[in-house]
Design a protein around this motif. Sequence first.
Motif, short mmCIF file in Angstrom:
data_model
loop_
_atom_site.label_atom_id
_atom_site.label_comp_id
_atom_site.label_asym_id
_atom_site.label_seq_id
_atom_site.Cartn_x
_atom_site.Cartn_y
_atom_site.Cartn_z
N THR A 30 0.87 -1.30 -0.01
CA THR A 30 -0.16 0.03 -0.09
C THR A 30 0.97 1.10 0.16
OG1 THR A 30 -1.75 -1.18 1.32
CG2 THR A 30 -1.99 1.18 1.35
N GLU A 31 1.98 1.34 0.81
CA GLU A 31 2.89 2.48 0.79
C GLU A 31 3.55 2.68 -0.56
OE1 GLU A 31 5.61 1.72 3.80
OE2 GLU A 31 4.01 1.73 5.55
N GLU A 32 3.67 1.46 -1.00
CA GLU A 32 4.31 1.66 -2.50
C GLU A 32 3.52 2.09 -3.61
OE1 GLU A 32 5.86 -2.24 -3.51
OE2 GLU A 32 7.51 -2.27 -1.98
N LEU A 33 2.23 1.77 -3.49
CA LEU A 33 1.20 2.19 -4.45
C LEU A 33 0.98 3.93 -4.15
CD1 LEU A 33 -1.26 -0.83 -4.32
CD2 LEU A 33 0.09 -0.04 -6.22
N GLN A 34 1.01 4.37 -2.70
CA GLN A 34 0.89 5.43 -2.46
C GLN A 34 1.84 6.31 -3.37
OE1 GLN A 34 0.30 6.25 1.57
NE2 GLN A 34 -0.26 8.33 1.32
N SER A 35 3.13 5.85 -2.91
CA SER A 35 4.13 6.79 -3.55
C SER A 35 4.29 6.57 -4.76
CB SER A 35 5.59 6.04 -2.99
OG SER A 35 6.74 6.55 -3.47
N GLY A 36 3.76 5.59 -5.71
CA GLY A 36 3.62 5.66 -7.00
C GLY A 36 2.63 6.52 -7.45
N ALA A 37 1.76 6.66 -6.72
CA ALA A 37 0.36 7.54 -7.39
C ALA A 37 0.83 9.00 -7.30
CB ALA A 37 -0.79 7.13 -6.27
N GLU A 38 1.61 9.28 -6.20
CA GLU A 38 2.09 10.76 -5.78
C GLU A 38 3.19 11.12 -6.91
OE1 GLU A 38 4.04 10.80 -2.05
OE2 GLU A 38 1.91 10.86 -1.01
N ASP A 39 3.90 10.05 -7.30
CA ASP A 39 4.79 10.44 -8.47
C ASP A 39 3.96 10.60 -9.80
OD1 ASP A 39 6.86 10.03 -6.85
OD2 ASP A 39 7.46 7.84 -7.36
N PHE A 40 3.01 9.92 -9.98
CA PHE A 40 2.09 9.83 -11.23
C PHE A 40 1.64 11.28 -11.28
CE2 PHE A 40 -1.90 9.14 -13.60
CZ PHE A 40 -1.18 8.72 -14.75
N ALA A 41 1.03 11.61 -10.19
CA ALA A 41 0.21 13.06 -10.13
C ALA A 41 1.34 14.02 -10.35
CB ALA A 41 -0.40 13.12 -8.56
N SER A 42 2.61 13.98 -10.02
CA SER A 42 3.45 14.99 -10.19
C SER A 42 3.61 14.95 -11.47
CB SER A 42 4.61 14.94 -9.28
OG SER A 42 5.68 15.90 -9.68
N LEU A 43 3.97 13.88 -12.04
CA LEU A 43 4.49 14.01 -13.52
C LEU A 43 3.02 14.48 -14.50
CD1 LEU A 43 6.09 12.83 -16.05
CD2 LEU A 43 4.95 10.59 -15.62
N ALA A 44 1.81 14.24 -14.07
CA ALA A 44 0.56 14.54 -14.77
C ALA A 44 0.67 16.33 -14.66
CB ALA A 44 -0.35 13.89 -14.37
N ASN A 45 0.97 16.68 -13.52
CA ASN A 45 0.91 18.32 -13.45
C ASN A 45 1.87 18.85 -14.39
OD1 ASN A 45 -1.07 18.20 -11.59
ND2 ASN A 45 0.13 17.93 -9.87
N GLU A 46 3.14 18.23 -14.34
CA GLU A 46 4.11 18.97 -15.16
C GLU A 46 3.75 18.63 -16.69
OE1 GLU A 46 8.01 16.63 -14.31
OE2 GLU A 46 7.89 17.42 -12.49
N LEU A 47 3.19 17.80 -17.20
CA LEU A 47 2.81 17.37 -18.38
C LEU A 47 1.68 18.44 -18.73
CD1 LEU A 47 2.64 15.52 -21.04
CD2 LEU A 47 1.05 14.34 -20.20
N VAL A 48 0.73 18.69 -17.84
CA VAL A 48 -0.28 19.74 -18.16
C VAL A 48 0.47 21.28 -18.64
CG1 VAL A 48 -2.41 21.15 -17.20
CG2 VAL A 48 -2.16 18.52 -16.74
#
Length: 1111
Positions: free
Chosen positions: A1082-1100
Amino acid sequence: MIAKRLFQKAVNHSQQNLKHGSLISADLDFQVAVHYGVPTTSSILAFDYVQRLLAIATLDGRIKVIGGDFIEGLLISPKQLPFKNLEFLQNQGFLVSITNDNEIQVWNLESRSLACFLQWESNITAFSVIRGSHFMYVGDEYGLTSVLKYDSDEGKLFQLPYRLSAKSLSEVAGFPLPDDQPVVGVLPQPCSSGNRVLIAFENGLIILWDVSEAQVIFVGGGKDLHLKNGVESPSEVDSNLPDDKSEHHLQEKEISALCWASSDGSILAVGYLDGDILFWNTSSAVSSKGQQTGSRNNVVKIELSSAERRIPVIVLHWSSNNESRADSDGRLFIYGGDEIGSEEVLTVLSLQWSSGMESLRCVTRVDLTLTGSFADMILLPSAGATGGTYKAGIFVLSSPGQLHLYDDASLSTLLSQQEKKPTVCAVEYPGLIPMADPVMTVAKFSVLPAGAKSSKGLSETVSVIKLSSLPTVAGDTKWPLTGGVPSQSSVTKDHTVDKVYVAGYQDGSVRIWDATYPALTLISALEGEVQGIIVAGSSAPVSNLNFCFLNASLAVGNECGLVRIYNLNGSSEANFYFVTETKHEVRKLPEQKGPQCTAIFSLVNSPVHSLEFANSGAKLAVGFECCRVAVLDMSSLSVIFFTDFISGNSSPITSMVWTEIINTRSYVKHPNHSETNVSVNPAEEIICIISKSAKLSVIDGGTGNTISSRPWHSKEDAIAISMYVIEENAVSGFASEKLPDLSGEENAAKNELVPDSTSVDNSSYETELISSELACAGERLLDALVLICCEDSLRLYSKKSVIQGNNKTIRKVKLAKPCCWTTTFEKDGKVCGLLLLFQTGAVEIRSLPDLELVKESSLMSILRWNFKANMDKTMSADNGKMTLANGSEVAFIYLLAAENDSRILESLPCLHDKVLAAAADAAFSFSSDQKKKQGTAPGILGGIVKGFKGGKVGHPMDITTPPKSSFNHLEGKFSKPPFPDSSPTDKNYEEAMELNIDDIEIDDAPSMAATSSHVATDMKIEKKTERERLLGAPDNTKPHLRTREEIMAKYRKAEDVTSGAALARDKLVQRQEKLERISRRTEELQSGAEDFASLANELVKTMEKRKWWHI
């Protein structure tokens, strides 16, 4: 010196003109188009009871499929490994095999190809198909029984969630079972519609499991001490066992074979490693206290021998007695169980017992002596209720590649006799092309040009003499294999013979087949002796033969020097000519249809080594082992000339070739080196003759005079194999330039295959030869090529230089291995390649005329054959098609890729009859409806099948082979584990698992191949909200109060309270470990989700700064 340099210049220039051949590796594709005979490495049998096809698996990765009308097919696995299991998906057109490395293969019989495969991770120890369905049971070395499904629409094998481990079965049955007990047998119970399966473990435990009820029906074996003795039996079957040894023997018994011994699956026969055979009554229910069923009426033992050391029971098969009303009466076929060191036999016991196994009586015992080492056997039940004409019998497979049939009538006669080992004549498989009885000694394959005279005559012969395609055995009994459908092209009325295959045998006989289509048809069988005429040596082995399509003549030579001439046109001429060196007799023969012998030539008592027709077909050259040559006139059937020893050579003749001299002048030198010119007439036919010692002679084809009287041979000792004369306009890559300008510079050959360094010894002879060449400067230097193939080399010469006695090579290739057979082949009407077979079994393809290596292969990779002595005698080739014979097998191989397209498959007979399959399914459905309404309806399926196949019928097991639709209820059962809260408990299957989000299931059915039930589930899921699909619907169900019996069935253990507490503690520890893994994930998934959100914001942000034309 100047003349010598000029000649060398001309030779070097000719080498440059030999361009690279047009043959490339992409042009070649070795394909086995035709295969007849039972492979010598055969090991396992399988039978399709509806289609009536027999499949034979081998030890080298091949599967032979045999049907009726001489319909045969060969399937070759990519892996050269033995098969350990083989079964048909009954009446579905698929065959399942398992290799020694545990690869499960599914073969499509219609396309004759591998449909799919699945690599199993563990060692497969048991395998069975639920008859009539697409479900399979797989048992492995760890005691796990899994279920597979073959989806014919997708062409894939699926492993279903349904798995039964040894531990889970022991828990449900309440009977302790040691860990890692291999499954040695998986048998679906007859008449249960796939609902019940018997699982046997190596330690002797047998469990009958009900799939629909998820419960154990019967438990036997292991420590069952209640053994029933006192079997009524003849003296040769010992059933007595001392009471003090019963417990010891049963505790240590390992199962080696098992089969159902009744048609309803109530009796099970089990063979053991110590030679015992036990009959178990599986109709009794499992004890409620978790003990094995052990009444004295549940198990009976028989022994084939009272010896202390006995052979393990390897094979068990049961056949019910159709003449008896009792369901349990029948025959038990046993291989093994006898005293060690005794004769290898197949034992047949005729048994009778009362209902419930109260009494067992062995009526008769018969031991069938085998013709070879036993490999396998399979039963052929009688047609029974189907109303067919085929009786029960057994196929016995023995090594090497011998297939025999024992029919029901012969077995009944044997069992009625009192002799233990009576004389019985088993019927051997009647192969289309005999190989051993009689022994094939030579073969010839010929492709006939369109519109050839012989094609018309043979086509008429086929229509007149066409033999019955259904083979018969002793007593006019029909061979019981009738499967397959002939190709439409082979049964047309306007059929013309385009290819023929001729074989000569040790008894002097000759057989001719129509090889136009992959399914061969026997045209005629010619005996060695002519009717009404006695000729000494006429029954000697055939040593050589040849066929001429121009005049439809077949020449046959034998070991005694006789040459027989046959007219294959079937003409009405009744004259027969018997010709010797001193007389010429003409006799009258009665008119007959089909091929007939028109002449026999007896000139010398020496084996015939070569037979070659002239290009026009008007002459026949005969080469004898004694190195003498005779030329026969085919129109008058007389001898034109008969030479003495060729050029003083005593070596046997290896090869002869007819050719023509194209030029108007040719100069040769006499031995006395005078300048006499020997003139040869334009277009005069000559014969090039090469002996085994590689000495070549050229004689006039009309007079027998030697054209080049100077002996021609290589300085190096060599053994010649074959010789070819390749005309200029018939070879690809052949140069036709004129002689170079004499004033030009001398060029050296740049090809790595340089000319032979040998030179002509006599300089005056060389000077005269050069003068002759220069006098013909306006003519082409090379008008043809002569290729001589030796065991250790390939040598290419100019035909003109050969005629003039010059042994200077144009090309020479040293071979790394000893060669034994060669052939040339064409592409687009041009000779383009040379195939070489080596004594090691290796195969090489070289291009012509440059002799460059194009492709390498081997008999082992193509056919899984090893090279054997004299195999080259039965090899032949024509027009890119090669025939080979080995043991009891004959194969036709197509060399060129252009020949190996879909047309071959279209011309092949089909191994699966779709019409018959549909009729059988319809008949079963109709029969099932009739049974529900008014009881059984015997003979329905047999009548329908008989109408479709012209007498082809099934047997009682056909009626019990329902279509796939009858097993739809198993789809839902096998789509989920048998125990809802169970997980694989075997330590070899439990691995460290990481929890993925896809692994979380909220009371949904597990994912698998689409079925009707899963479609409904998907429709329900689509109606849910997004939140419900992600988080699952709230569970509003109320707790269910379990009964005492349910709690005991789920949690009751065979161990004491202490072991129960220890088990509970282990469960808690496992639960804690799983929770910790989930937390970490769960912790790994949460960390991965945060990385994905950060990447999405940069892409926008990046995309906002870009203009639309940048996108």
